[in-house]
Each structure stands twice: as C-alpha cells, then as structure tokens.
Scaffold this motif. Structure first.
Motif, PDB file in Angstrom:
ATOM      1  N   THR A 178       0.824  -1.200   0.000  1.00  0.00           N
ATOM      2  CA  THR A 178       0.000   0.000   0.000  1.00  0.00           C
ATOM      3  C   THR A 178       0.867   1.262   0.000  1.00  0.00           C
ATOM      4  O   THR A 178       0.525   2.257  -0.628  1.00  0.00           O
ATOM      5  CB  THR A 178      -0.909   0.011   1.239  1.00  0.00           C
ATOM      6  N   THR A 198       0.424   4.512  -6.021  1.00  0.00           N
ATOM      7  CA  THR A 198      -0.123   5.029  -7.284  1.00  0.00           C
ATOM      8  C   THR A 198      -0.547   3.877  -8.194  1.00  0.00           C
ATOM      9  O   THR A 198      -1.590   3.934  -8.849  1.00  0.00           O
ATOM     10  CB  THR A 198       0.929   5.898  -8.010  1.00  0.00           C
ATOM     11  N   LEU A 199       0.274   2.832  -8.172  1.00  0.00           N
ATOM     12  CA  LEU A 199      -0.060   1.667  -8.994  1.00  0.00           C
ATOM     13  C   LEU A 199      -1.373   1.041  -8.520  1.00  0.00           C
ATOM     14  O   LEU A 199      -2.212   0.640  -9.330  1.00  0.00           O
ATOM     15  CB  LEU A 199       1.078   0.631  -8.931  1.00  0.00           C
ATOM     16  N   ILE A 200      -1.547   0.989  -7.201  1.00  0.00           N
ATOM     17  CA  ILE A 200      -2.793   0.421  -6.671  1.00  0.00           C
ATOM     18  C   ILE A 200      -3.993   1.277  -7.074  1.00  0.00           C
ATOM     19  O   ILE A 200      -5.005   0.762  -7.541  1.00  0.00           O
ATOM     20  CB  ILE A 200      -2.704   0.268  -5.138  1.00  0.00           C
ATOM     21  N   ASP A 201      -3.814   2.545  -6.949  1.00  0.00           N
ATOM     22  CA  ASP A 201      -4.907   3.431  -7.381  1.00  0.00           C
ATOM     23  C   ASP A 201      -5.220   3.209  -8.862  1.00  0.00           C
ATOM     24  O   ASP A 201      -6.368   3.072  -9.271  1.00  0.00           O
ATOM     25  CB  ASP A 201      -4.508   4.904  -7.188  1.00  0.00           C
ATOM     26  N   PHE A 258      -6.974  -0.254  -9.298  1.00  0.00           N
ATOM     27  CA  PHE A 258      -8.336  -0.475  -8.798  1.00  0.00           C
ATOM     28  C   PHE A 258      -9.258   0.717  -9.010  1.00  0.00           C
ATOM     29  O   PHE A 258     -10.462   0.549  -9.089  1.00  0.00           O
ATOM     30  CB  PHE A 258      -8.285  -0.835  -7.302  1.00  0.00           C
ATOM     31  N   SER A 259      -8.693   1.873  -9.082  1.00  0.00           N
ATOM     32  CA  SER A 259      -9.564   3.043  -9.155  1.00  0.00           C
ATOM     33  C   SER A 259      -8.855   4.207  -9.828  1.00  0.00           C
ATOM     34  O   SER A 259      -8.481   5.179  -9.184  1.00  0.00           O
ATOM     35  CB  SER A 259      -9.995   3.410  -7.728  1.00  0.00           C
ATOM     36  N   GLU A 272      -9.649   6.609 -11.396  1.00  0.00           N
ATOM     37  CA  GLU A 272     -10.175   7.968 -11.262  1.00  0.00           C
ATOM     38  C   GLU A 272      -9.567   8.680 -10.048  1.00  0.00           C
ATOM     39  O   GLU A 272      -9.674   9.899  -9.915  1.00  0.00           O
ATOM     40  CB  GLU A 272     -11.708   7.977 -11.217  1.00  0.00           C
ATOM     41  N   LEU A 273      -8.934   7.920  -9.164  1.00  0.00           N
ATOM     42  CA  LEU A 273      -8.296   8.528  -7.995  1.00  0.00           C
ATOM     43  C   LEU A 273      -6.974   9.208  -8.343  1.00  0.00           C
ATOM     44  O   LEU A 273      -6.425   9.963  -7.555  1.00  0.00           O
ATOM     45  CB  LEU A 273      -8.021   7.465  -6.923  1.00  0.00           C
ATOM     46  N   LEU A 319     -12.643  -6.279  -5.706  1.00  0.00           N
ATOM     47  CA  LEU A 319     -11.830  -5.243  -5.074  1.00  0.00           C
ATOM     48  C   LEU A 319     -12.040  -3.896  -5.757  1.00  0.00           C
ATOM     49  O   LEU A 319     -12.084  -2.853  -5.118  1.00  0.00           O
ATOM     50  CB  LEU A 319     -10.353  -5.630  -5.105  1.00  0.00           C
ATOM     51  N   LYS A 320     -12.175  -3.972  -7.035  1.00  0.00           N
ATOM     52  CA  LYS A 320     -12.358  -2.745  -7.791  1.00  0.00           C
ATOM     53  C   LYS A 320     -13.672  -2.063  -7.398  1.00  0.00           C
ATOM     54  O   LYS A 320     -13.743  -0.833  -7.247  1.00  0.00           O
ATOM     55  CB  LYS A 320     -12.374  -3.084  -9.289  1.00  0.00           C
ATOM     56  N   ALA A 361     -13.253  -0.615  -4.068  1.00  0.00           N
ATOM     57  CA  ALA A 361     -12.445   0.586  -4.174  1.00  0.00           C
ATOM     58  C   ALA A 361     -13.306   1.772  -4.585  1.00  0.00           C
ATOM     59  O   ALA A 361     -13.169   2.872  -4.072  1.00  0.00           O
ATOM     60  CB  ALA A 361     -11.324   0.360  -5.177  1.00  0.00           C
ATOM     61  N   LYS A 362     -14.190   1.510  -5.535  1.00  0.00           N
ATOM     62  CA  LYS A 362     -15.074   2.562  -6.018  1.00  0.00           C
ATOM     63  C   LYS A 362     -15.976   3.084  -4.890  1.00  0.00           C
ATOM     64  O   LYS A 362     -16.133   4.289  -4.704  1.00  0.00           O
ATOM     65  CB  LYS A 362     -15.940   2.026  -7.157  1.00  0.00           C
ATOM     66  N   ARG A 374     -14.280   5.179  -2.359  1.00  0.00           N
ATOM     67  CA  ARG A 374     -13.575   6.297  -2.944  1.00  0.00           C
ATOM     68  C   ARG A 374     -13.587   7.557  -2.068  1.00  0.00           C
ATOM     69  O   ARG A 374     -12.575   8.181  -1.858  1.00  0.00           O
ATOM     70  CB  ARG A 374     -14.192   6.602  -4.301  1.00  0.00           C
ATOM     71  N   LYS A 406     -10.327   9.234   0.014  1.00  0.00           N
ATOM     72  CA  LYS A 406      -9.900  10.091  -1.077  1.00  0.00           C
ATOM     73  C   LYS A 406      -8.470  10.615  -0.948  1.00  0.00           C
ATOM     74  O   LYS A 406      -7.701  10.612  -1.900  1.00  0.00           O
ATOM     75  CB  LYS A 406     -10.858  11.267  -1.214  1.00  0.00           C
ATOM     76  N   GLY A 466      -5.413   7.575  -0.622  1.00  0.00           N
ATOM     77  CA  GLY A 466      -5.248   6.495  -1.592  1.00  0.00           C
ATOM     78  C   GLY A 466      -5.847   5.217  -1.058  1.00  0.00           C
ATOM     79  O   GLY A 466      -6.377   5.173   0.058  1.00  0.00           O
ATOM     80  N   LEU A 467      -5.753   4.178  -1.844  1.00  0.00           N
ATOM     81  CA  LEU A 467      -6.356   2.906  -1.442  1.00  0.00           C
ATOM     82  C   LEU A 467      -5.473   2.202  -0.434  1.00  0.00           C
ATOM     83  O   LEU A 467      -4.252   2.251  -0.505  1.00  0.00           O
ATOM     84  CB  LEU A 467      -6.569   2.010  -2.662  1.00  0.00           C
ATOM     85  N   ASN A 468      -6.117   1.504   0.495  1.00  0.00           N
ATOM     86  CA  ASN A 468      -5.388   0.770   1.520  1.00  0.00           C
ATOM     87  C   ASN A 468      -5.799  -0.686   1.461  1.00  0.00           C
ATOM     88  O   ASN A 468      -6.982  -1.025   1.509  1.00  0.00           O
ATOM     89  CB  ASN A 468      -5.753   1.374   2.876  1.00  0.00           C
ATOM     90  N   THR A 469      -4.800  -1.527   1.348  1.00  0.00           N
ATOM     91  CA  THR A 469      -5.068  -2.954   1.164  1.00  0.00           C
ATOM     92  C   THR A 469      -5.904  -3.526   2.285  1.00  0.00           C
ATOM     93  O   THR A 469      -6.867  -4.248   2.061  1.00  0.00           O
ATOM     94  CB  THR A 469      -3.745  -3.744   1.110  1.00  0.00           C
ATOM     95  N   LEU A 519      -9.374  -2.581   1.911  1.00  0.00           N
ATOM     96  CA  LEU A 519      -9.972  -3.273   0.756  1.00  0.00           C
ATOM     97  C   LEU A 519     -10.326  -4.712   1.113  1.00  0.00           C
ATOM     98  O   LEU A 519     -11.436  -5.185   0.865  1.00  0.00           O
ATOM     99  CB  LEU A 519      -8.987  -3.293  -0.423  1.00  0.00           C
ATOM    100  N   ILE A 570       3.882   5.904 -11.690  1.00  0.00           N
ATOM    101  CA  ILE A 570       3.174   4.625 -11.836  1.00  0.00           C
ATOM    102  C   ILE A 570       4.096   3.585 -12.472  1.00  0.00           C
ATOM    103  O   ILE A 570       4.151   2.439 -12.059  1.00  0.00           O
ATOM    104  CB  ILE A 570       1.941   4.752 -12.756  1.00  0.00           C
TER     105      ILE A 570
END
Lengths: 807, 179
Positions: A42, A47-50, A53-54, A56-57, B32-33, B36-37, B40, B44, B47-50, B53, B110
């Motif tokens: 995480t 950034t890769l995770i965003d 999976f999302s 738009e983030l 997961l996707k 994630a949505k 969101r 915000k 970022g996403l947290n495993t 999720l 990325i």
C-alpha cells in the motif's frame, strides 16, 4: 562477489542468533537511507494500486500512455498478444500489441526485423493487417502494434455462412490478391493458415485480411539456426525442413488452406492426409476436378512443380470460377477446346480472349514443330507443362515425320522431368498420363536401339500405373495401357534376346487385353491384335510353329474384323503387318510361293495406306520393310529378276526416308538391308564393283548401329552379315587380305552373341558362315550339326555347305 | 478453500496460473475494484489501503461465500490475489513503456512503481527457492497486510517465528534488490 544465497545464509544466521535486531537498525547498518522494502505494498506502490483499482483517484496531471491495454488475448502461446485501446487525442483505435517470443540480440537480426517491419508498415492493402508501430525492447524482445480486425477466422466464416465452393473461391481470390501484393514487394508470409486470416466485414462485404506475418512470428530467421516456425500440414516441406523458402512456400500453404476450406469440418487438417486420401476427401464432397487440380498443383512437394507465383494460381482460380481452361492444364489442347465450348455458353469477352490466346499457343507450337528447329523445341521443353504433352500427343506427330532424333532430345529431358515428379501425389489422370509418357519414352529409346533405357522407362510406366489398379473409374485406360506397355516391353526384350522374359511379358499383355475385351467388347481391339502379333513373331523366332500359327491367324482375324467395323488406315496397316507375319511363317514352315503371295497382299494394303494417307511416315516405312522382305523371298526362291525391280523401289523409299528422318536408326536399318539386297543381286549378276559398293553402304549403316547398342544382337547379326558379304566380294576381287579381316571381324561379333543366345538359328547361321569363310571348319562343324537338327533351311547356306563339303 | 490449495496458488507463479485460478483472480479483482469505487470518498486523500480493501471484501463476501473456512484463509488468498493483480498491471505498464517510447513513461511514478514490483517479483521467486516459508510470510504481510497473529494461526507457527521470518525476508529482499 558472493552468491545471493550466501548473503541470505548470513542474514538468516544473523537474525537467528539475535532475535532483538530491529529491521530499521539493520537497514541503517547496511547503509540504506530509505527502507527498500516497506511494510506494505500500500505504501510502496500506492499510485499503482490506485491506477489498478480506481484510476479515477489518480491526480489529474498523471501522464499515461496513449495505449490502454484491455486484456491479454492469448495465453500460453509463443508470443504475448494484448488487445489495447489507442487514444492519443488524435484518433481512437483498437489495436493489437504483440510481443514476439524471441530475443533478437544479434545486431543483424535486429536490423533485419526492423527493416521488415518498416517494409510491412509501408504495405497498405485492405487484405493485409496494418502495422502501426514496432520495435525491440531493451531486453531484445521485438514487439509490434497492429490494427485490430474484429472478425472471424476464415474457416469459421466459411463454415458459419455455409459458403459454396464458388463463394469460397471468390473470397479466396481476394486473399490471393493480398498475398500477391505482398510477394511483389519481396515479402513472404510463411505462416498462411486459417488462424492467420480474419474476415473483415465492411458494409456487409467480407474481406479476408492476412495477419501474423512471418516477421510477426519471428520466422525471418533464415540464417542463424533452424529456429523456424511453421504449422504442420500447412507449411511447405522445404520450410519444415528448415531450408530456404520463398513465395512458393506461401503458395503451398495457400493450396492447403483452400483445400481445408473446401472440406470444412469433415477433415481436421487435410495437410496431414496423404495425397490419395486428400483427393478422396475432395471427391467425397464432389469437389470439381479442376479445383482439385489447382490444389494439387499448388501443393506439389517440389517447389519447381508448384505454381511459380501467386498470379499463376490466382489466374487458375479465376479461370475455374468463370469456367475457363486452367493454366496448369494447357498441355491438353483437347481440354482447352472442351472448356472453350462449355464456356461459350457464358459468352463473356474474357472467354473469347482466352480462346484466342489458346489458339495462338497452339499455332505457335505447331509452327515450331514444322520448322523442325531443335533448339526452339529444347527451349520450349523448359516449360514444365509441356513435357507430358511432348511425350504423348507430340510423340505421334514426331514419329510421323520421322524425327526420332528430336524425340530423343525431348525424351531425355522429359524422363528427367518425369523422374522429378512424385507419382504418389499425382491425381489419377496425371498418373495415367505419366504412364503413357513413360511408354512413349520407352518406344523412343527402343527405336534408338537403347534397350536398357527403354526397359527402364517401361518399368516406370508400369509403376505409374500401379496406383490406378484399384480405381474403377480408370479400369479401361489402366488395362489398355498396361497391356500396351507389357507388349512393348516384350518387343524390346526380344531384341535383347531375353527369351523367357519376352514370353512372360507378351503372355501377360495378351491376358490383360483379353480382360479388356471381356469388359469392353465394343472397344477397339488394338491391344488384342498387338498381343497376338507379337506372340506370333515370338513363337516363330523360338521354333514353336503351332503356337505361332494360332496367334498369327488370330491377329489376322482381329484386324479383318476391325476393318469391317470401321474404315481406318491404322487397321489396314495392322492387317498388312499381320499378313507380313503370316508370310514369314509360310516361308519357314510352308511354301515359298504362298509366302510371296501373302507378302504381296501385305504390300498392296501398305500401298493403299500410303496412297490414301501419305502423310504418315510409318506407312512409308511399312512399305519399305515389306518390299525388303519380298526381296528376300524372291531370292530364296531364286526369282532374281523380280527381285531386281523390288530392290530399286525399296532403295528409293529408303533413301527418301533417310532424308526425312536421317537419325531414325530403324529406317536406316531397312535401308541398309535394301543396299545389302542390291549387293547380293549384283553379285549374282557378276557386277562385283556395284555389288561391293552396295554392301559397303549397308555396312556403313549397320556398323554405326552396332556401335550404338552392342546388346542388340539382331543389329550385330546384320553387321556381321554385311561383313561376310562384303568380304566375299573382296575375295572374288582377289583382295584376300581385306576379305579375311572382314570375316574375322564377323566372327568376333557373332561369337559372344551365339554364347548368349545359342538357340537363335539366324545368329548361329551367321557365325557358321563366317567360320567357314575363314577356314575354321573344326569350330563350324558342331554348330552346323546343331543347326541342321533344328530344321534350318536356307538355299544359300546349303550351297555353301556343298561347296566346302560339309553337308 | 483448503490451505493446500492456497499453498498451491502461492506456489504457482503468476504466469503459470491455471484457467480457474486466473478466473478466481479476475473475480477478486472485480470485487476489489467495486469496493475501491464505493470507498472512494472515504479514502480520497490517502489512496487505497489494502487492509481496508480486504476487510471490506471479506464483509461483502461473508454472507454468500462458502469457499473460505475462515477470515485468515480469505486474507491469505487476498494477499496472493493482490500480488498477482498488481503484477499483471505492472507487466502491462512495462509493456507500455516499451511501445510508447515517445511519452517517456518510465519517468512517471506509476511506471516506476511497476518496475519496482516487477523487480520484487523476480527476487520473490528466488526467495521461494531459498525458503518457501519466508516467501509465504512476506506475501501475506506485504500484499495482504495480515497480522502476525493471523499468520501464526494460519501457518501453525509461533508469532515470534513469524515476526523473525518477516524481518529476515525483508532484509534479504532489500539486500537482493540493492545488488
């Protein structure tokens, strides 16, 4: 430098020994500023995770690729293929990204790949997938970005739409166009198969598009190692063998693909079937012969036998579609004419054009023959398609004008050509044609006294027929051709003095002809006639008068019955030949007067053929041989005055034949015989110088013939006889030394012949005379006894024996 | 899912997934996707947290999902799934850096992270050869945010061992990636 495992062992020990080591402390000890591995992905790849999976983030200013990979299309294959969306603000397009499963580390390969890629990228054709981009990664892996075709594979398409063969050909012609376009630019695909052809449907019009060029599969390696890709059943043999390939490899694959499309699901892979099974599969589905012949032509094992370029194959497919004659069959003029007639129903301008060109082809051809320009014909031979024609239809023409010499050249070339053809992969019609061609080649060799070559050609002809033996559709031509070849083989074997083998072949020929007669009683009885005639000769030669007479009479009856059935010069000719055999029989076993009367019957029939159809040189030749024989009969009967007249006629015909066909040894031999006769008659008239002159003329011919084929005993006998006769004149002119030399030469020639064929009375007779002349009576005596016991009867011989008191 | 199947999944590298494994993976990815949505707005700024999720995924699937015996199994599976999913994306990204040279993608974060993960994957494969347990523990922790206690239960080992292995794995991978 330590192995990583050693370092890891060290770490393992360190942490085992001291449980209290903090990881951060450890990192510091190691001199890592920031921990290389965090506690969680995480943090390490947020950034890769965003993005994963999302997306738009992601921050608005994140710069992404112009491609967006949608999914991997294949998995587990040789190459990785992805479907991607390209959107760079200019245009949106679905593309295929392909990573080729090869590493191009060598600079030459890299350059080659890039060059070919550039070449393909420059090819703009609706039937060829566009290459948008390509390159080689840092890891030396080549990649391509290709236009995406959203369509079915060509085989699925044909199957789903249930296309008819004609519809398939129409679709296929577009494919040929595309491939032709590619070939013309020096590019070869090397992996043509259904999987690599997609159908792009635009406005409901289907168009085949070629994807996956060789370059796209890494096939362009043709030097380094044999790292060649291909598809079993589709790839040409030379490609599978890792040999050098060219556009003809694509033609092979294309032929297989067409075959596969035509048979649809009924066969999984026709390329894996042998030729016979494949043709059976086509026949089962009632696929037209012309179409099958196109496929067979395209898929020949040897590249030189295939269509030489895309255009040729395309033209034939197009011809097929419109009912025009095929290029690959232009050797059959009849076929063209047949096609022309059926085509006129269509009455298209195209058809007329082809008609004109076909006639042009024929016209050019005959004009070349009539001008008898060897060189032109040899040059023409280079065209593969003409070979079989040369040896079939042309054979008759060339023998008629007596150009055995040209035939010899043609035959040698054609035999080479025939040997390159693989009989197993031919269709039945071609196999039959090959057999005919071999039979004719054998005849040519035989006429040239090249008996070994003749026998070999006949055997190959028989082998070619073998594959037809179980085909009910070819029963008649099979039997007919087999009977003919066995017969021809028998004749050649006679000339070689092979007694048992001759009989065996002739009897086989007869039995096959009778089978033919039983199955097709209305057909021409040529095979039956030929078999009986040859057996008649054979049994006379080897002293079996009863059998001989039976066969001779049957031959005469056969010819007579055919003559009442139809007016045909061939059958008049045949009847004259049958009478000829009878005359010889009568001379040997009956009354010489009868023999003379019979041979005169034969001559009057021969005259009819010449008078009414003088274009056939064989008829002249028949006249010549019959006149020679009549002469011989007159001499036997001591009617020298009549003989004088006939011998002059014979020499006239013979010399004219010599002019028409100077290299025809068969004709020359008859001429030699006529000279020899003239020598004899002048000798009897005491005109010794004229006599010697004629003997010498004869001798000149027979000497050459003997040198040509020492295994031909009959020729050897002629030569020896001429030597004896000429020697005798020398003797009479008191030129004893010359005489002795000639007689000794005759013995030298006849001794080995007699050893090999002791039962032939003519050969024995010749040897005896030569021995007597040289004075070697002791060697002659046992031979004379032998000959007398065999019932040999010859006036001249008897006189000679009396003279030397040996009777 | 049995522990043996989990091990099997862990043992297969991402390229060698069977079709059904790949399908499972895709399902997890979709799930997961979706999560994630829906999260969101909550997350915000971070970022996403495993952990979140996966926790969320467990809650969502708990009702109808009978594949997993317990939460630990599920988390372990998610860890492996996460590793595969991110790896797949990283691969695609790297491919893009090849085919889209004009955009100098390798300078983008990325794509740098993608390269990092790909390099980590290479070292993980080596580590698995060296010690499958170290690789397993690292995967559960790093990709699935599993607690030491949870892993101890799952693998039937002491928490102390798990912790020591985790330190070892991190140290080893760090050194390997440095060289």
């Amino acid at each position: 430098m330590n192995n990583i495992n050693d370092i890891w062992d060290e770490i393992d020990k360190q942490f085992d020994n001291d449980d209290s080591i903090e990881i951060d402390t450890y990192f510091k000890q190691q001199g890592f500023k920031n921990p290389i591995i965090g506690d969680s992905v995480t943090n390490s790849a947020d950034t890769l995770i965003d993005f994963t999976f999302s997306p738009e983030l992601l921050p608005k200013d994140t710069k992404l690729s112009k491609y967006n990979i949608k999914k991997q299309i294949n998995s587990g294959g040789q190459s990785e293929i992805y479907l991607a969306q390209r959107s760079d603000g200019v245009y949106e397009k679905t593309v295929v990204i392909k990573f080729i499963a090869l590493r191009y580390s060598a600079e030459t390969l890299r350059r080659q790949f890039l060059q070919e890629m550039q070449l393909l990228a420059d090819l703009s054709h609706p039937g060829i997938v566009s290459i948008i981009d390509g390159g080689i990664t840092k890891d030396n892996q080549p990649w391509l970005v290709l236009e995406y075709i959203d369509g079915l594979h060509i085989d699925e398409y044909c199957q789903n739409k249930q296309l008819t063969p004609k519809q398939i050909i129409k679709l296929f012609l577009n494919l040929c166009d595309a491939l032709n376009f590619v070939h013309q630019r020096g590019v070869v695909h090397l992996d043509i198969k259904a999987n690599n052809i997609l159908i792009n449907t635009i406005n409901e019009v289907p168009y085949p598009v070629i994807i996956d060029f060789g370059i796209a599969n890494g096939v362009n390696i043709d030097d380094e190692k044999g790292d060649i890709f291909g598809t079993v059943g589709y790839s040409a043999p030379e490609q599978m063998a890792g040999k050098k390939t060219d556009q003809k490899a694509d033609i092979y694959s294309l032929g297989m693909l067409l075959g596969q499309l035509l048979v649809g699901n009924s066969q999984a892979n026709i390329g894996l079937l042998d030729n016979k099974k494949r043709n059976e599969a086509f026949k089962t589905l009632k696929i037209k012969n012309d179409l099958i012949s196109i496929i067979n032509k395209a898929t020949q094992q040897k590249t030189e036998n295939r269509y030489q370029n895309m255009e040729a194959m395309r033209t034939d497919l197009n011809n097929f579609l419109y009912g025009l004659p095929l290029i690959n069959q232009q050797n059959h003029i009849g076929h063209i004419l047949l096609k022309t007639f059926s085509r006129h129903k269509i009455a298209s301008i195209l058809s007329l054009l082809v008609f004109i060109s076909a006639i042009g082809f024929w016209g050019k051809y005959t004009s070349e023959i009539s001008s008898q320009q060897k060189q032109t014909i040899i040059a023409k031979n280079k065209s593969d398609e003409l070979f079989n024609f040369m040896l079939t239809d042309l054979f008759t023409n060339l023998t008629q004008i007596g150009r055995i010499d040209i035939l010899k050249l043609v035959t040698k070339k054609s035999i080479e050509h025939l040997q390159n053809q693989e009989i197993e992969i031919q269709d039945s019609q071609s196999q039959l044609q090959t057999a005919t061609a071999y039979a004719n080649a054998g005849k040519v060799f035989d006429a040239l006294n090249l008996s070994e070559q003749a026998l070999s050609a006949y055997d190959k002809g028989i082998a070619a027929l073998n594959s037809l033996s179980n085909n009910p559709l070819y029963r008649k031509p099979y039997l007919s051709q087999l009977a003919l070849i066995k017969n021809l083989k028998g004749r050649t074997l006679t000339a070689k003095g092979q007694q048992q083998l001759t009989e065996k072949n002739l009897l086989e020929s007869l039995s096959i002809s009778q089978q033919l007669l039983n199955s097709y009683p209305q057909e021409d009885l040529n095979e039956v006639y030929e078999s009986h005639t040859q057996l008649g000769w054979y049994y006379m030669e080897y002293e079996n008068p009863e059998k001989a007479l039976y066969h001779i009479n049957t031959a005469i009856e056969t010819a007579k019955s055919m003559n009442t059935r139809q007016l045909s010069y061939q059958w008049i000719f045949n009847l004259s030949q049958a009478y000829q055999v009878l005359a010889w029989y009568q001379l040997d076993y009956g009354n010489p007067d009868e023999a003379i009367s019979t041979i005169n019957k034969a001559i009057s029939l021969a005259n009819r053929t010449v008078d009414e159809n003088g274009e056939n040189i064989l008829y002249f030749f028949n006249q010549l041989t019959l006149l020679n024989q009549l002469n011989y009969f007159y001499l036997e009967n001591l009617q020298t005055q009549k003989a004088q007249d006939t011998v002059l006629k014979a020499i006239n015909i013979g010399e004219s034949l010599q002019q028409q066909a100077p290299k025809n040894l068969e004709y020359l031999r008859e001429l030699a015989y006529a000279y020899s006769m003239a020598g004899k008659l002048n000798e009897l008239d005491q005109k010794l110088n004229i006599s010697l002159e004629n003997y010498q003329k004869s001798l000149n011919i027979t000497k050459v013939m003997n040198q040509n084929d020492a295994n031909d005993f009959s020729t050897a006998n002629d030569y020896a006889n001429d030597l004896i006769y000429a020697g005798t004149i020398h003797e009479k002119l008191n030129q004893i030394e010359q005489a002795q030399l000639m007689w000794e030469k005759a013995i030298e020639i006849m001794n080995p012949v007699h050893l090999l064929e002791p039962n032939n009375k003519y050969y024995t007779n010749t040897l005896i005379i030569a021995l007597i002349k040289t004075g070697d009576l002791e060697q002659a005596k046992p031979l004379i006894k032998e000959l007398k016991e065999s019932g040999f009867n010859d006036n001249e011989f008897d006189d000679l024996l009396k003279k030397y008191k040996l009777n | 899912m049995k522990i043996s199947e989990l091990t099997q999944l862990l043992n297969s590298n991402s390229k060698g997934l069977s079709n059904s494994q790949q399908n499972d993976m895709d399902l997890v990815y979709q799930k997961l996707k979706k999560i994630a949505k829906s999260q969101r707005f909550k997350i915000k700024n971070n970022g996403l947290n495993t952990t979140e999720l996966v926790n969320e995924a467990w809650l969502v699937s708990k009702g109808g999902n009978k594949t997993f015996n317990d939460r630990n199994h599920f988390f372990a599976y998610c860890a492996i799934a996460m590793r595969h999913i991110l790896l797949q994306q990283a691969r695609k990204n790297r491919l893009l850096t090849y085919v889209d040279e004009d955009n100098k993608l390798d300078q983008q974060i990325i794509f740098q992270q993608s390269d990092y993960l790909l390099e980590l994957e290479r070292q993980l494969i080596k580590l698995k050869e060296y010690s499958p347990r170290l690789e397993q523990i690292f995967t559960y922790k790093f990709f699935g945010d599993m607690e030491f206690e949870e892993m101890a239960k799952l693998l039937d080992l002491s928490e102390r061992t798990i912790f020591r292995d985790w330190k070892k794995a991190k140290a080893m991978l760090s050194v390997a990636m440095k060289t």
